[in-house]
Scaffold this motif. Structure first.
Motif, PDB file in Angstrom:
ATOM      1  N   LEU A   1      31.758   8.189  43.914  1.00  0.00           N
ATOM      2  CA  LEU A   1      31.366   7.374  42.847  1.00  0.00           C
ATOM      3  C   LEU A   1      30.441   7.866  41.843  1.00  0.00           C
ATOM      4  O   LEU A   1      29.213   8.088  42.206  1.00  0.00           O
ATOM      5  CB  LEU A   1      31.075   6.063  42.999  1.00  0.00           C
TER       6      LEU A   1
ATOM      7  N   GLY B   1      32.278   6.514  37.656  1.00  0.00           N
ATOM      8  CA  GLY B   1      33.356   5.200  37.714  1.00  0.00           C
ATOM      9  C   GLY B   1      34.743   5.559  37.362  1.00  0.00           C
ATOM     10  O   GLY B   1      35.512   4.799  37.580  1.00  0.00           O
TER      11      GLY B   1
ATOM     12  N   LEU C   1      37.096   6.385  40.353  1.00  0.00           N
ATOM     13  CA  LEU C   1      37.545   4.910  41.461  1.00  0.00           C
ATOM     14  C   LEU C   1      38.213   4.029  40.263  1.00  0.00           C
ATOM     15  O   LEU C   1      39.204   3.255  40.789  1.00  0.00           O
ATOM     16  CB  LEU C   1      36.140   4.397  41.914  1.00  0.00           C
TER      17      LEU C   1
ATOM     18  N   ARG D   1      39.162  -0.646  48.139  1.00  0.00           N
ATOM     19  CA  ARG D   1      38.811   0.351  47.510  1.00  0.00           C
ATOM     20  C   ARG D   1      37.230   0.515  47.232  1.00  0.00           C
ATOM     21  O   ARG D   1      36.928  -0.502  46.730  1.00  0.00           O
ATOM     22  CB  ARG D   1      39.468   0.064  45.959  1.00  0.00           C
TER      23      ARG D   1
ATOM     24  N   GLY E   1      33.803   2.545  46.675  1.00  0.00           N
ATOM     25  CA  GLY E   1      33.154   3.629  45.984  1.00  0.00           C
ATOM     26  C   GLY E   1      31.843   4.100  46.877  1.00  0.00           C
ATOM     27  O   GLY E   1      31.287   3.254  47.530  1.00  0.00           O
TER      28      GLY E   1
ATOM     29  N   TRP F   1      27.558  -2.511  39.470  1.00  0.00           N
ATOM     30  CA  TRP F   1      28.553  -3.400  40.155  1.00  0.00           C
ATOM     31  C   TRP F   1      28.188  -4.448  40.923  1.00  0.00           C
ATOM     32  O   TRP F   1      28.470  -5.451  40.960  1.00  0.00           O
ATOM     33  CB  TRP F   1      29.648  -2.507  41.091  1.00  0.00           C
TER      34      TRP F   1
ATOM     35  N   LEU G   1      35.413  -1.387  37.412  1.00  0.00           N
ATOM     36  CA  LEU G   1      35.065  -1.602  38.495  1.00  0.00           C
ATOM     37  C   LEU G   1      34.898  -2.918  39.179  1.00  0.00           C
ATOM     38  O   LEU G   1      35.064  -3.076  40.218  1.00  0.00           O
ATOM     39  CB  LEU G   1      33.991  -0.705  38.972  1.00  0.00           C
TER      40      LEU G   1
ATOM     41  N   ALA H   1      37.167  -2.688  42.486  1.00  0.00           N
ATOM     42  CA  ALA H   1      36.579  -2.130  43.454  1.00  0.00           C
ATOM     43  C   ALA H   1      36.336  -3.454  44.546  1.00  0.00           C
ATOM     44  O   ALA H   1      35.898  -4.372  44.161  1.00  0.00           O
ATOM     45  CB  ALA H   1      35.189  -1.392  43.298  1.00  0.00           C
TER      46      ALA H   1
ATOM     47  N   MET I   1      31.304  -1.246  47.633  1.00  0.00           N
ATOM     48  CA  MET I   1      30.392  -0.029  47.269  1.00  0.00           C
ATOM     49  C   MET I   1      29.444   0.430  48.498  1.00  0.00           C
ATOM     50  O   MET I   1      29.045  -0.556  49.110  1.00  0.00           O
ATOM     51  CB  MET I   1      29.526  -0.358  46.143  1.00  0.00           C
TER      52      MET I   1
END
Length: 154
Positions: A10, A13, A16, A32, A34, A47, A78, A82, A85
């Motif tokens: 990441l 961004g 991703l 998913r 990051g 995020w 994201l 996402a 993280m």
């Protein structure tokens, strides 16, 4: 068993976000994730906050992760795609560079980020996909990461 997972380096961004947009529709149960440098956390912080967060930190040897200013569109995308993280230390990134090297893969710091996160993620399902993004690393830095990962901050 947990769903399959994709670990993606990441930086700003974009990678991703693109992978997330493609897989969230085709395989919504795939995680998913990051992976950013602990020393360049702006995209993860943004995020987590659900909005742009200011940061001046971008002191990572992983150039592709050295983002200081969050990208508004990326933060927005994201937020939708996402699922998690992770922040990894410089030392762990260096160790991952060395792990790839021992397997015959020359990976730059950013490219090794996904592998760097694996030890901290014991709840991942199968299959596990690690995105490896590039090999553009200075020869001396590559040698240092492979031979002396403990010289990098933890």
């Amino acid at each position: 068993m947990p769903p399959a997972a994709i670990l993606v380096p990441l930086g700003n961004g974009a990678l991703l976000g693109g992978i997330g947009l493609a897989t969230s529709r085709a395989a919504p149960k795939v995680e998913r994730i990051g992976v950013a440098a602990k020393e360049a956390p702006v995209m993860v912080d943004s995020w987590n906050a659900g909005r742009l967060v200011p940061s001046e930190r971008a002191a990572t040897f992983a150039d592709g992760l050295a983002v200081r200013v969050a990208i508004p569109l990326a933060v927005e995308v994201l937020a939708e795609v996402a699922t998690r993280m992770v922040l990894v230390s410089e030392r762990r990134i260096a160790e991952a560079v060395g792990e790839y090297a021992s397997a015959g893969v020359r990976a730059e710091g950013a490219a090794a980020a996904a592998l760097a996160a694996v030890p901290d993620l014991d709840d991942l399902g199968d299959p596990l996909v690690l995105v490896v993004t590039g090999r553009n690393i200075d020869n001396e830095l590559f040698r240092q990461a492979c031979e002396h990962p403990d010289s990098f901050s933890d």
